[in-house]
Motif scaffolding. Structure first.
Motif, mmCIF file in Angstrom:
data_model
loop_
_atom_site.group_PDB
_atom_site.id
_atom_site.type_symbol
_atom_site.label_atom_id
_atom_site.label_comp_id
_atom_site.label_asym_id
_atom_site.label_seq_id
_atom_site.Cartn_x
_atom_site.Cartn_y
_atom_site.Cartn_z
ATOM 1 N N PRO A 243 0.799 -1.225 0.000
ATOM 2 C CA PRO A 243 0.000 0.000 0.000
ATOM 3 C C PRO A 243 0.831 1.274 0.000
ATOM 4 N N GLY A 244 1.964 1.258 0.694
ATOM 5 C CA GLY A 244 2.817 2.441 0.706
ATOM 6 C C GLY A 244 3.380 2.748 -0.668
ATOM 7 N N GLN A 245 3.813 1.712 -1.398
ATOM 8 C CA GLN A 245 4.347 1.927 -2.737
ATOM 9 C C GLN A 245 3.258 2.372 -3.703
ATOM 10 N N VAL A 246 2.058 1.842 -3.523
ATOM 11 C CA VAL A 246 0.948 2.268 -4.384
ATOM 12 C C VAL A 246 0.655 3.749 -4.161
ATOM 13 N N LEU A 247 0.616 4.164 -2.916
ATOM 14 C CA LEU A 247 0.368 5.572 -2.613
ATOM 15 C C LEU A 247 1.466 6.452 -3.191
ATOM 16 N N ASP A 248 2.714 6.002 -3.074
ATOM 17 C CA ASP A 248 3.832 6.757 -3.658
ATOM 18 C C ASP A 248 3.661 6.917 -5.163
ATOM 19 N N ALA A 249 3.292 5.809 -5.822
ATOM 20 C CA ALA A 249 3.177 5.836 -7.285
ATOM 21 C C ALA A 249 2.046 6.751 -7.737
ATOM 22 N N ILE A 250 0.942 6.748 -7.010
ATOM 23 C CA ILE A 250 -0.193 7.613 -7.372
ATOM 24 C C ILE A 250 0.239 9.074 -7.371
ATOM 25 N N GLU A 251 0.959 9.467 -6.324
ATOM 26 C CA GLU A 251 1.396 10.870 -6.226
ATOM 27 C C GLU A 251 2.516 11.193 -7.215
ATOM 28 N N ARG A 252 3.522 10.325 -7.262
ATOM 29 C CA ARG A 252 4.715 10.615 -8.067
ATOM 30 C C ARG A 252 4.413 10.627 -9.562
ATOM 31 N N HIS A 253 3.559 9.693 -10.004
ATOM 32 C CA HIS A 253 3.319 9.542 -11.436
ATOM 33 C C HIS A 253 1.953 10.050 -11.866
ATOM 34 N N ARG A 254 1.226 10.641 -10.934
ATOM 35 C CA ARG A 254 -0.056 11.276 -11.235
ATOM 36 C C ARG A 254 -0.987 10.326 -11.993
ATOM 37 N N LEU A 255 -1.207 9.140 -11.413
ATOM 38 C CA LEU A 255 -2.058 8.145 -12.043
ATOM 39 C C LEU A 255 -3.478 8.665 -12.217
ATOM 40 N N ARG A 256 -4.058 8.370 -13.380
ATOM 41 C CA ARG A 256 -5.442 8.771 -13.640
ATOM 42 C C ARG A 256 -6.440 7.659 -13.323
ATOM 43 N N PRO A 262 -11.428 -5.208 -4.016
ATOM 44 C CA PRO A 262 -11.913 -4.464 -2.842
ATOM 45 C C PRO A 262 -11.091 -4.688 -1.582
ATOM 46 N N ALA A 263 -10.600 -5.914 -1.371
ATOM 47 C CA ALA A 263 -9.792 -6.175 -0.173
ATOM 48 C C ALA A 263 -8.527 -5.328 -0.176
ATOM 49 N N ALA A 264 -7.917 -5.145 -1.357
ATOM 50 C CA ALA A 264 -6.712 -4.315 -1.443
ATOM 51 C C ALA A 264 -7.048 -2.839 -1.228
ATOM 52 N N LEU A 265 -8.209 -2.396 -1.717
ATOM 53 C CA LEU A 265 -8.632 -1.015 -1.462
ATOM 54 C C LEU A 265 -8.775 -0.776 0.026
ATOM 55 N N GLN A 266 -9.348 -1.732 0.722
ATOM 56 C CA GLN A 266 -9.520 -1.581 2.167
ATOM 57 C C GLN A 266 -8.176 -1.438 2.864
ATOM 58 N N ILE A 267 -7.199 -2.249 2.444
ATOM 59 C CA ILE A 267 -5.855 -2.157 3.018
ATOM 60 C C ILE A 267 -5.225 -0.807 2.688
ATOM 61 N N LEU A 268 -5.431 -0.344 1.451
ATOM 62 C CA LEU A 268 -4.869 0.941 1.034
ATOM 63 C C LEU A 268 -5.415 2.081 1.887
ATOM 64 N N LEU A 269 -6.737 2.098 2.083
ATOM 65 C CA LEU A 269 -7.352 3.185 2.848
ATOM 66 C C LEU A 269 -6.956 3.143 4.320
ATOM 67 N N ALA A 270 -6.596 1.953 4.812
ATOM 68 C CA ALA A 270 -6.205 1.828 6.219
ATOM 69 C C ALA A 270 -4.750 2.234 6.458
ATOM 70 N N HIS A 271 -3.987 2.438 5.380
ATOM 71 C CA HIS A 271 -2.582 2.810 5.535
ATOM 72 C C HIS A 271 -2.501 4.196 6.175
ATOM 73 N N PRO A 272 -1.557 4.403 7.102
ATOM 74 C CA PRO A 272 -1.460 5.701 7.793
ATOM 75 C C PRO A 272 -1.308 6.892 6.859
ATOM 76 N N ARG A 273 -0.686 6.702 5.684
ATOM 77 C CA ARG A 273 -0.450 7.826 4.778
ATOM 78 C C ARG A 273 -1.622 8.094 3.849
ATOM 79 N N ALA A 274 -2.646 7.237 3.893
ATOM 80 C CA ALA A 274 -3.782 7.433 2.983
ATOM 81 C C ALA A 274 -4.489 8.763 3.238
ATOM 82 N N GLU A 275 -4.467 9.224 4.467
ATOM 83 C CA GLU A 275 -5.169 10.466 4.807
ATOM 84 C C GLU A 275 -4.481 11.696 4.237
ATOM 85 N N THR A 276 -3.182 11.593 3.956
ATOM 86 C CA THR A 276 -2.445 12.767 3.473
ATOM 87 C C THR A 276 -2.010 12.635 2.006
ATOM 88 N N THR A 277 -2.276 11.504 1.398
ATOM 89 C CA THR A 277 -1.879 11.303 -0.003
ATOM 90 C C THR A 277 -2.725 12.184 -0.928
#
Length: 524
Positions: A243-256, A262-277
């Motif tokens: 999840p941390g690498q996914v969040l990094d990639a979204i910001e760094r590469h401006r994914l559209r 859904p299980a992975a989305l849940q893990i992504l949203l629970a990551h501590p950095r999801a609130e500030t990404t």
């Protein structure tokens, strides 16, 4: 120029190398490969395979995680007329050995971290190519050296769009996986039909960046990566879901756009950095493998701030064939939210009765699909193929459902007993086979039960052997020694006797009923 509807992936790469040679094709860590380089690299891979004696139609196995090399290998094998068989690295050694034997591969490409497993499986009959360096204790070739020794000229092999490109193993009801054969044309004849509709949430632009994060040996892995290559996109490859690498990639590469189960989305949203990404670049979030819980949908929409698309399909259809569009993702319209959407352009849906007759809207039966993306069949399984794929090109999915009068597909249950847990397919017969050898088990049935995190969780219902007092943790540990962890029961309940019909078949519906009480359908 080659007719797009008759292209192979070799044609696709040559076209991109000509039209956008310096555009990024693959990005893996700090390694960046443009389309011209990828075309040359895949020519080298194809020529190296031919020099190694790989003939058109031969199977080449890959055991490892996601990487840019894995994507190039699929394309290079396709240029040689060979078929790549990616193997789920999380499988047990016995499961991996069975797939290697079934597909008949004599050449195995292995990612270095999987070297010990490969050592235990690869006999002297195998040629083994190691990504990340050769092993001193084995006569294995180093992949880069092996590839770069071959010429970058186009390989001297004629490949047709109807030739098989990849063979993905999907679990079977008998406990043994089946190799679904997917051709170049499953993409090159299907995607032009979809692209002609110019639907924003369905068709990416070549300048968009895609991300490979789902496991490579799944259709959502290698299949999604190849779709991005077909579209001429930049493909960011992560070795596995982090999840941390996914969040990094979204910001760094401006994914559209982004696809996750859904299980992975849940893990992504629970990551501590999801609130500030910063998710402001995202326009579309697609999910599949299981419907999304309403509360997770609300949380995802609120945090990601983009449009959501649900897709439904299977390995045998190269993934998605229906979609629930963004405008239908409204928590206040729960009726539509319970559906799997409508057929994509070029896809036909039918609901069949047990005799194969089409049923009218509102009547439940087995979901059948006809599409240019339908597989060619199962490798060396003529009977299984005939039961699944008819002469008119209809695939019987094994899912029970109905179509409403507007063409929305509602999946009610699975005719087959497959469990989908966190996007992974699990068949009860395979798990039951692994459990039956436990000394304290007299009888066992495996079912899927609702789980807020994984969608469905694997549960074992055990009849204890007389005079024993079985322990649930011990039974789960027993399974983990025999099958992949994601297939193992998450919990065990005990019962005096399993319900069976007069012919002795386990009545799984009766076993599932108490756990699914209060749910509108028996698919979570």
């Amino acid at each position: 120029m080659t007719d797009r509807a008759t292209e192979t992936f070799g044609d696709v790469l040559r076209r991109h190398a000509s039209e956008r040679p310096k555009s990024v094709a693959l990005r893996f860590g700090e390694r960046v490969t443009d389309y011209a380089t990828l075309d040359a690299q895949t020519n080298r891979i194809a020529n190296a395979l031919i020099a190694a004696g790989v003939e058109p139609g031969a199977r080449v196995a890959y055991l490892g995680k996601n990487s840019d090399t894995a994507v190039a290998l699929a394309l290079g094998a396709g240029k040689a007329g060979a078929v790549l068989v990616p193997i789920i690295w999380r499988l047990s050694p016995d499961e991996i050995a069975w797939i290697l034997s079934d597909c008949g591969a004599r050449l195995l490409i292995v990612d270095a971290p999987m070297g010990d497993t490969a050592c235990a499986l690869a006999t002297d009959d195998f040629t083994v190519i190691s990504i990340g360096g050769a092993r001193s204790d084995k006569s294995w070739h180093d992949f880069d050296t092996w590839r770069d020794a071959a010429p970058a000229t186009p390989p001297p092999v004629k490949v047709d769009a109807d030739d098989i490109l990849i063979q993905i193993y999907t679990s079977g009801t008998t406990g043994r996986p089946k190799g679904a054969m997917l051709a170049h044309a499953n993409v090159t004849r299907f995607r032009p039909v979809i692209d002609a509709e110019a639907i924003g949430w369905l068709t990416p632009d070549p300048d968009e960046t895609a991300m490979l994060v789902m496991p490579f040996a799944h259709i959502a892995g290698v299949g999604t990566a190849l779709l991005a290559i077909y579209a001429g996109q930049e493909n960011i490859v992560l070795s596995e879901f982090d999840p941390g690498q996914v969040l990094d990639a979204i910001e760094r590469h401006r994914l559209r756009r982004l696809f996750l189960v859904p299980a992975a989305l849940q893990i992504l949203l629970a990551h501590p950095r999801a609130e500030t990404t910063d998710f402001s670049s995202l326009r579309y979030f697609s999910y599949g493998a299981s419907p999304i819980p309403i509360e997770l949908l609300k949380a995802g929409i609120a945090r990601l701030g983009c449009q959501f698309v649900q897709v439904y399909g299977m390995t045998e259809t190269w993934g998605a064939v229906t979609a629930l569009a963004p405008e239908d993702h409204d928590p206040d319209r729960l009726h539509l939210m319970a559906s799997a959407g409508r057929a994509m352009p070029g896809v036909e849906l039918r609901i069949l009765d047990p005799d194969g007759n089409a049923l009218p809207p509102g009547m439940a039966g087995e979901v059948a699909i006809r599409s240019p993306s339908n597989m060619k069949g199962y490798w060396n399984r003529p009977d299984e193929t005939a039961r699944t794929l008819d002469a008119q090109g209809w695939i019987r999915t094994g899912d029970a459902g109905f179509l409403d009068d507007q063409g929305y597909l509602f999946i009610q249950d699975r005719i087959k007993d497959m469990i989908i847990s966190g996007g992974e397919n699990v068949y009860p017969a395979e798990v039951e086979s692994a459990l039956y050898g436990h000394p304290d088990i007299a009888d066992v049935a495996v079912i899927g039960v609702p789980d807020p995190h994984w969608g469905e969780a694997v549960k074992a219902i055990v009849v204890p052997r007389p005079g024993t007092n079985p322990d649930a943790d011990n039974i789960i540990a027993h399974a983990r020694q025999r099958i992949a962890r994601f297939k193992c029961p998450k919990s065990v309940d005990f019962i005096d006797a399993l319900p069976r019909n007069p012919s002795g078949k386990i009545l799984r519906r009766e076993l599932r009923a108490p756990y699914w009480a209060g749910h509108a359908r028996h698919v979570n």
